[in-house]
Design a protein around this motif. Sequence first.
Motif, PDB file in Angstrom:
ATOM      1  N   ASP A 179     -10.209  -3.919  -7.696  1.00 46.38           N
ATOM      2  CA  ASP A 179     -10.907  -2.674  -7.353  1.00 46.38           C
ATOM      3  C   ASP A 179     -12.413  -2.845  -7.487  1.00 46.38           C
ATOM      4  O   ASP A 179     -12.992  -2.637  -8.539  1.00 46.38           O
ATOM      5  N   LEU A 230      -3.988   2.770   0.789  1.00 44.70           N
ATOM      6  CA  LEU A 230      -4.550   1.994  -0.326  1.00 44.70           C
ATOM      7  C   LEU A 230      -3.416   1.490  -1.208  1.00 44.70           C
ATOM      8  O   LEU A 230      -2.335   2.085  -1.246  1.00 44.70           O
ATOM      9  N   ASN A 253      -8.448  -1.222  -1.477  1.00 42.58           N
ATOM     10  CA  ASN A 253      -8.384  -1.081  -0.022  1.00 42.58           C
ATOM     11  C   ASN A 253      -8.134  -2.460   0.592  1.00 42.58           C
ATOM     12  O   ASN A 253      -8.056  -3.466  -0.107  1.00 42.58           O
ATOM     13  N   GLN A 254      -8.014  -2.501   1.895  1.00 35.79           N
ATOM     14  CA  GLN A 254      -7.635  -3.746   2.570  1.00 35.79           C
ATOM     15  C   GLN A 254      -8.670  -4.843   2.375  1.00 35.79           C
ATOM     16  O   GLN A 254      -8.317  -5.999   2.155  1.00 35.79           O
ATOM     17  N   THR A 284      -2.225   1.659  -4.656  1.00 35.44           N
ATOM     18  CA  THR A 284      -2.436   2.492  -5.831  1.00 35.44           C
ATOM     19  C   THR A 284      -1.548   1.991  -6.959  1.00 35.44           C
ATOM     20  O   THR A 284      -0.665   1.153  -6.737  1.00 35.44           O
ATOM     21  N   ASN A 312     -10.177  -4.271   9.025  1.00 33.92           N
ATOM     22  CA  ASN A 312      -9.805  -2.874   9.269  1.00 33.92           C
ATOM     23  C   ASN A 312      -9.253  -2.667  10.675  1.00 33.92           C
ATOM     24  O   ASN A 312      -8.728  -1.609  10.981  1.00 33.92           O
ATOM     25  N   GLU A 333     -10.829  -5.168  -0.142  1.00 32.39           N
ATOM     26  CA  GLU A 333     -10.747  -5.597  -1.543  1.00 32.39           C
ATOM     27  C   GLU A 333      -9.543  -6.509  -1.759  1.00 32.39           C
ATOM     28  O   GLU A 333      -9.618  -7.486  -2.508  1.00 32.39           O
ATOM     29  N   LYS A 357      -1.908   7.089   1.745  1.00 33.75           N
ATOM     30  CA  LYS A 357      -3.305   6.906   1.340  1.00 33.75           C
ATOM     31  C   LYS A 357      -3.959   5.701   2.003  1.00 33.75           C
ATOM     32  O   LYS A 357      -5.177   5.604   2.042  1.00 33.75           O
ATOM     33  N   MET A 377       0.812  -1.224   0.000  1.00 33.60           N
ATOM     34  CA  MET A 377       0.000   0.000   0.000  1.00 33.60           C
ATOM     35  C   MET A 377       0.843   1.270   0.000  1.00 33.60           C
ATOM     36  O   MET A 377       2.012   1.270   0.372  1.00 33.60           O
TER      37      MET A 377
END
Length: 113
Positions: free
Chosen positions: A72, A41, A80-81, A43, A110, A83, A39, A35
């Motif tokens: 995505d 995330l 994100n985590q 990317t 999370n 996904e 962010k 990640m």
Amino acid sequence: MALDFDFEDYFPSMMQRLGAEGFIMELCNGFRLLMDGEKGLITFESLKRNSILLGLQDLRDEELVWMLMEGDLDGDGAINQMEFCILMFRLSPGMKVGPKQWMDYEFDVNNEM
């Protein structure tokens, strides 16, 4: 582009060895490795920067974009985590019919572990 390599799915044995909670922690560690730290995330830029850790440094930008698109689910252009965890399960042949204990396990990806 056809890749010529053997794939061995270690997820089922990891799940058995680590248990459900330990396995989730390892998935979360993998997510954090890839990640973007600011962010929170994965990317395109963070995947490209960290692709060497996966042995994927020779992938073209287009292939990295395809990888992101595959995971995505909400269409925001990043992973994100949650996904990431879903993607890992989808890509693991051995986990598609995974152990019943996994299906019954309640977890919060999370939550910091």
